[in-house]
Scaffold this motif. Structure first.
Motif, PDB file in Angstrom:
ATOM      1  N   ARG A 136       0.826  -1.206   0.000  1.00 56.17           N
ATOM      2  CA  ARG A 136       0.000   0.000   0.000  1.00 56.17           C
ATOM      3  C   ARG A 136       0.861   1.256   0.000  1.00 56.17           C
ATOM      4  NH1 ARG A 136      -4.298   1.877   4.703  1.00 56.17           N
ATOM      5  NH2 ARG A 136      -5.228   3.598   3.529  1.00 56.17           N
ATOM      6  N   LYS A 175       0.933   3.824  -3.148  1.00 52.18           N
ATOM      7  CA  LYS A 175       0.582   5.235  -3.000  1.00 52.18           C
ATOM      8  C   LYS A 175       1.631   6.126  -3.650  1.00 52.18           C
ATOM      9  CE  LYS A 175      -0.393   8.779   0.497  1.00 52.18           C
ATOM     10  NZ  LYS A 175      -0.453   9.083   1.943  1.00 52.18           N
ATOM     11  N   SER A 227      -6.910   0.356  -2.237  1.00 57.17           N
ATOM     12  CA  SER A 227      -6.235   0.726  -3.485  1.00 57.17           C
ATOM     13  C   SER A 227      -7.168   1.542  -4.370  1.00 57.17           C
ATOM     14  CB  SER A 227      -5.776  -0.528  -4.237  1.00 57.17           C
ATOM     15  OG  SER A 227      -4.778  -1.210  -3.526  1.00 57.17           O
ATOM     16  N   GLU A 233      -7.579   4.983  -2.960  1.00 55.73           N
ATOM     17  CA  GLU A 233      -6.369   5.793  -3.154  1.00 55.73           C
ATOM     18  C   GLU A 233      -6.324   6.356  -4.569  1.00 55.73           C
ATOM     19  OE1 GLU A 233      -2.995   7.829  -2.293  1.00 55.73           O
ATOM     20  OE2 GLU A 233      -4.237   6.707  -0.865  1.00 55.73           O
ATOM     21  N   GLN A 254      -6.534  10.447  -5.278  1.00 61.50           N
ATOM     22  CA  GLN A 254      -5.518  11.188  -6.021  1.00 61.50           C
ATOM     23  C   GLN A 254      -6.071  11.717  -7.341  1.00 61.50           C
ATOM     24  OE1 GLN A 254      -1.458  10.214  -6.094  1.00 61.50           O
ATOM     25  NE2 GLN A 254      -1.568   8.708  -4.451  1.00 61.50           N
TER      26      GLN A 254
END
Length: 591
Positions: free
Chosen positions: A356, A360, A521, A524, A528
């Motif tokens: 993770r 990231k 995931s 994330e 973003q």
């Protein structure tokens, strides 16, 4: 610090072989090695008007771009000189000197229009160089600007009416600088001194009329005003006597006209301080690799008979850069995981946490390097690759744990197996001794650290594989009653079932951890992406506000001109009316 390219002299970026324009691949590779932001200044004008001299001055040299000393055009195609920016550290000043327009030796001037268009497409500051004053002849010679809408497309698909708004061009056209060489007039208007910029604005005023002559007069002026809202003008005296013009490369400043030297210094200072980084739609700053791809895209479009399209060029550039951004992100993930992960991990969660963190960072790296990811295809591709790599790491982790535990069991239990082979436990009371030894060796195995996630499962598989050996020892032990043997068999079965239940629970936990990791995931990527979309939205709003402001500024200017012309016309009408009223009065007085 981005890499800088030392270029001691200009090189031909785009060759003109008379038939077509060809990008110089070797020079493009040199350009691509420059990762600095680029300030691109292109100069265009009729041949033998001193363009190259100004570009050499911007490079801080007397020699470089070929000046020539005859009536023949020396520069062919588009030549490039990359030098460190004198006022912006870690920036590169890219100077583009173009083939002189209107060369009488050319049989076909078709390429002139394309060179003019390419200079605009590639530059952040566009310098038009001409001789003398801005008169109708100078405007007629600048007819290339009226052809821009026929040479360049801003969008791959025009509006519903098939017409592109000039604002589409404004959003990516460079700043416009007009340099007037051998300028001999006094800068005055109506008896008052004016600046060179005011002289340019006055020269660009439109005629109020609808005749063909008025339209021909207005067209180049209207195009300059609409396409280039930011305009600047510089005038230059003749640098030296005509006979010495061919020696400019060897003359020092103290051998030139002082006014000309000062004017050239002011021009260079303005370019250094005000020329912007070449920027594409969306605020994407152009560096060497990006400029290389723009050159290829535009020249290839021209060669294939298409019109260079800014939107298509940006999309093609995005395809190249987004693919590279994915590879860069994956390479970063691979490097970080190889450094941080030591297989086997003690738990699955330990591996997922490391994944993770690296994931990231990889997504952040992709987001910072990518742009115009239509339908998020490249980001989805990155997500799929990262998911596969996570699954691969999980498989590797499982296999590493299995191999380690199998080797460990072999080392720990092999002496016991040898003892069984030699019949050491085939005696009365042997079973009890055997089970005691088994428990001792199991504790030894379980106490070993870093066995990984397969520790229990591999142990149970090993014990199951030795059940027949255990049963044989049990059955040969004559000190045990049948009842005790039955109890012992049930105990072993219960212990095996308990281990199986434990393994099942561990598998459920692992599956739950994997599902949670997939969700994290996804979140994330969404987080973003949302942040990047917000940044892009803000950038787009700024661009739209700038374009709108420029359009409103031009409209206001046109309205002001129209009002002034109407006021002047009304004033003339009033004067004529007064004169007409005076005539009868004078007649009466005479009578």
């Amino acid at each position: 610090m981005a890499s800088e390219i030392h270029m001691p002299a200009p090189v031909c970026l785009i060759e003109n072989n008379g038939e077509q324009l060809v990008a110089n691949q070797e020079v493009l590779e040199i350009l691509a090695a420059n990762k600095n932001p680029l300030v691109v200044v292109a100069i265009v004008g009729l041949y033998r008007t001193g363009k190259s001299y100004l570009m050499n001055k911007l490079a801080g040299k007397n020699k470089g771009f070929s000046l020539g000393a005859t009536v023949q055009s020396h520069t062919k195609g588009i030549w490039m000189w990359c030098v460190p920016h004198p006022k912006k550290p870690n920036h590169t000043l890219v100077l583009l000197d173009t083939e002189g327009l209107g060369d009488v030796e050319k049989g076909n001037n078709q390429n002139d229009s394309w060179i003019f268009a390419l200079a605009i497409l590639l530059s952040s500051t566009f310098v038009y160089n001409s001789m003398g004053t801005i008169n109708q002849q100078a405007m007629d010679q600048l007819h290339y600007v009226t052809e821009l809408s026929d040479r360049i497309r801003a969008k791959s698909s025009p509006d519903a009416d098939g017409i592109e708004d000039s604002a589409d061009f404004v959003s990516f056209f460079p700043d416009f600088v007009w340099t007037l060489r051998d300028f001999s007039l006094d800068l005055e208007a109506n008896g008052l001194a004016i600046t060179a910029d005011e002289y340019l604005e006055n020269s660009l005023k439109l005629k109020q009329g609808t005749t063909q002559s008025d339209q021909n007069f207005n067209l180049p002026r209207l195009c300059i005003r609409k396409f280039f809202p930011k305009k600047k003008c510089f005038i230059f005296d003749r640098p030296t006597h005509r006979k010495k013009l061919g020696q400019l490369e060897t003359l020092h400043d103290n051998e030139l006209d002082p006014e000309f030297v000062q004017q050239a210094a002011v021009f260079c200072s303005y370019i250094f301080s005000n020329s912007k980084i070449k920027t594409l739609s969306g605020g994407i700053k152009v560096n060497g690799p990006r400029l290389k791809n723009l050159v290829l895209t535009y020249v290839n479009a021209i060669s294939s008979g298409d019109l260079p399209c800014m939107e298509n060029a940006v999309l093609a550039l995005a395809q190249i850069e987004n693919a590279a951004a994915v590879q860069k992100a994956i390479a970063h993930y691979d490097q970080e995981m190889s450094q941080r992960v030591q297989l086997p991990t003690e738990t699955l969660q330990e591996l997922l946490d490391l994944h993770r963190a690296c994931e990231k960072e990889a997504i952040e790296l992709f987001m910072s390097s990518s742009f115009r990811d239509v339908d998020h295809l490249f980001q989805k591709g990155l997500a799929a690759q990262l998911e596969k790599k996570r699954d691969d790491f999980c498989k590797q982790n499982l296999q590493a744990s299995t191999d380690l535990c199998s080797d460990l069991l072999k080392d720990i239990f092999s002496p016991l197996e040898e003892a069984v082979k030699h019949g050491i436990y085939s005696k009365p009371g042997g079973y009890r001794l055997f089970t005691q030894k088994m428990q001792e060796l199991k504790r030894k195995y379980l106490q070993k650290p870093r066995k990984g996630i397969q520790a229990e499962e591999v142990l149970q598989e090993y014990l199951k594989s030795k059940e027949s050996m255990t049963d044989a020892i049990l059955q040969t032990d004559q000190t045990l009653t049948e009842k005790e043997k039955e109890i012992e068999v049930e105990r072993v079965k219960a212990e095996s079932a308990q281990s199986a239940t434990k393994i099942m629970k561990e598998m459920q936990i692992k599956n739950q951890q994997m599902m949670e990791q997939k969700e994290r995931s996804y979140q994330e990527h969404v987080r973003q992406l949302t942040e990047k979309m917000e940044r892009d939205r803000v950038q787009l709003l700024k661009e739209q506000e700038r374009t709108l402001a420029l359009k409103l500024q031009e409209q206001a200017h046109l309205l002001k001109e129209g009002f002034q012309n109407e006021s002047k016309q009304l004033h003339n009408e009033i004067q004529n009316l007064q004169k007409n009223m005076e005539k009868p009065r004078r007649i009466c007085l005479i009578s």
